[in-house]
Design a protein around this motif. Structure first.
Motif, short mmCIF file in Angstrom:
data_model
loop_
_atom_site.label_atom_id
_atom_site.label_comp_id
_atom_site.label_asym_id
_atom_site.label_seq_id
_atom_site.Cartn_x
_atom_site.Cartn_y
_atom_site.Cartn_z
N UNK A 1 17.37 7.63 4.07
CA UNK A 1 16.85 6.85 4.68
C UNK A 1 15.88 8.57 5.61
N UNK A 2 16.51 9.44 5.55
CA UNK A 2 15.83 10.91 6.12
C UNK A 2 14.77 10.64 5.05
N UNK A 3 14.57 10.30 4.28
CA UNK A 3 13.57 11.24 2.88
C UNK A 3 12.76 10.29 2.83
N UNK A 4 13.12 9.29 3.63
CA UNK A 4 11.83 8.30 3.10
C UNK A 4 10.68 8.50 4.23
N UNK A 5 8.88 8.84 3.50
CA UNK A 5 8.14 9.22 4.43
C UNK A 5 7.31 8.20 4.43
N UNK A 6 6.86 7.57 5.93
CA UNK A 6 5.63 6.47 5.70
C UNK A 6 4.92 7.17 5.87
N UNK A 7 3.56 6.23 4.99
CA UNK A 7 2.39 6.44 5.00
C UNK A 7 1.72 6.41 6.27
N UNK A 8 0.78 8.15 6.61
CA UNK A 8 -0.49 8.13 7.10
C UNK A 8 -1.28 6.68 7.78
N UNK A 9 -2.13 6.94 8.92
CA UNK A 9 -2.95 6.19 9.28
C UNK A 9 -4.24 5.90 8.41
N UNK A 10 -3.97 7.72 7.63
CA UNK A 10 -4.78 7.90 6.81
C UNK A 10 -5.07 7.71 5.76
N UNK B 1 -8.59 -2.33 11.68
CA UNK B 1 -8.51 -1.39 12.39
C UNK B 1 -8.50 0.10 11.62
N UNK B 2 -8.21 -0.25 10.38
CA UNK B 2 -8.09 0.95 9.17
C UNK B 2 -9.07 1.24 8.46
N UNK B 3 -9.67 0.41 8.77
CA UNK B 3 -10.86 0.65 8.18
C UNK B 3 -12.24 1.37 9.40
N UNK B 4 -11.89 1.56 10.43
CA UNK B 4 -12.60 2.13 11.29
C UNK B 4 -12.74 3.67 10.73
N UNK B 5 -11.31 4.20 11.01
CA UNK B 5 -10.48 5.60 9.98
C UNK B 5 -11.81 6.05 9.11
#
Length: 333
Positions: free
Chosen positions: A134-143, A175-179
């Motif tokens: 669980x600690x090593x799982x990295x979420x994706x950034x919005x970018x 919302x993510x397309x706006x990025x």
């Protein structure tokens, strides 16, 4: 024993996905796929699998929320479980298995009415491994999410189809397309990490279209916090400035203020003095289930200790336990 033999014989021809959409509830599996280990995964009957009562994730964890599991279940119905869970032989019941990791996929598969789930059997697994996983799982950034959505759009896929595939709302995709195409000052703030909240960025883009120079000057102050509350106040300030005006609110056909003969305007009421220490109507901003929202103070909860929360991202209203709610701010409505 018969059930165990059946599970062992049900080796699946499981083709790994390049997206790994099984963990779309937190979007952490889009770019990472676990390796196969000793051979391919088995397609185990779900009714032979038990959760580990000592797993590190608690019942009130955001990952176990009704909404989060519901989104993952929608993805599993659409795409199946792409990343197998890990199990070990049950230490007390022969023929059954206990989950090492993958409890969310397991629960969501049950919600999705699945009878089997792909799994690796790993007897050499400890509670420490569960924490590390669980600690090593990295979420994706919005970018990273935005870039992936951009690639899918470039291939001709529709936004609604991407949303369905992700188990998210169309607004999430928009919302993510706006990025992908931000105005320069907002893009710079996003790139250096001053703001990562997708909702805040979208609100900044809207305000920037209204008053680009004022927004650029406001953001040029490095000490300025870029939050939902501060952007809301900026928007209200600019609205007041735009409509409060020095010009004639009635347009060219209004009375000439320089003409002493003009009829006097109706006497306006003296504005009521406002106590700066009192809130006319308060909004209580909270953080719950990894999302910002506000308490619905006019909606009665079903019992003491609960409250209704409306999420800012998608407008969803849910009844939650106040013990899992973090107070963020109290501001003027």
């Amino acid at each position: 024993m018969a059930a165990k033999k059946q599970a062992a014989a049900a080796t699946a021809s499981h083709k790994p996905s390049s997206l790994g959409l099984d963990s779309i509830g937190d979007l952490s599996g889009l770019l990472n796929q676990p390796t196969g280990g000793n051979g391919g995964p088995l397609e185990l009957p779900i009714d032979l699998i038990d959760e580990d009562p000592n797993q590190p994730r608690h019942e009130d964890s955001p990952g176990f929320s009704k909404q989060s599991l519901g989104e993952l279940a929608d993805t599993i119905r659409e795409r199946k479980v792409k990343s197998p869970i890990s199990v070990r032989p049950h230490p007390e019941v022969e023929g059954r298995y206990m989950i090492n990791h993958g409890a969310r996929r397991y629960r969501a598969s049950i919600i999705a009415d699945k009878t089997t789930i792909p799994a690796y059997i790993d007897p050499d697994y400890t509670e420490a491994d569960q924490v590390i996983e669980n600690l090593q799982r990295n979420d994706l950034t919005p970018r990273e999410i935005a870039d992936w959505i951009g690639r899918e759009l470039a291939r001709g896929k529709k936004k609604r189809d991407i949303a369905k595939e992700l188990g998210k709302s169309p607004a999430f995709v928009t919302q993510h397309v706006t990025l992908l195409d931000l105005p320069e000052p907002i893009s710079e703030a996003f790139t250096v990490g001053r703001v990562n909240d997708v909702t805040v960025i979208n609100e900044l883009v809207k305000v920037h279209k209204q008053a680009p120079e004022e927004v650029a000057a406001w953001m040029d102050d490095d000490t300025q916090d870029l939050t939902r509350g501060s952007v809301k106040l900026l928007r209200e300030f600019l609205d007041d400035k735009q409509h409060g005006g020095d010009g004639d609110p009635q347009g060219e056909g209004g009375a000439d203020d320089d003409n002493e003969e003009a009829e006097p305007k109706a006497k306006s009421k003296k504005p009521k003095e406002i106590d700066p220490d009192k809130l006319k109507k308060a909004i209580v901003v909270v953080y719950h289930d990894e999302k910002l929202g506000r308490l619905l103070l006019d909606r009665r909860p079903s019992q003491e200790g609960l409250a209704w929360v409306k999420y800012e991202m998608d407008g969803q209203e849910v009844e939650v336990d106040l013990l899992g709610v973090e107070l963020v701010a109290v501001m003027e409505a």
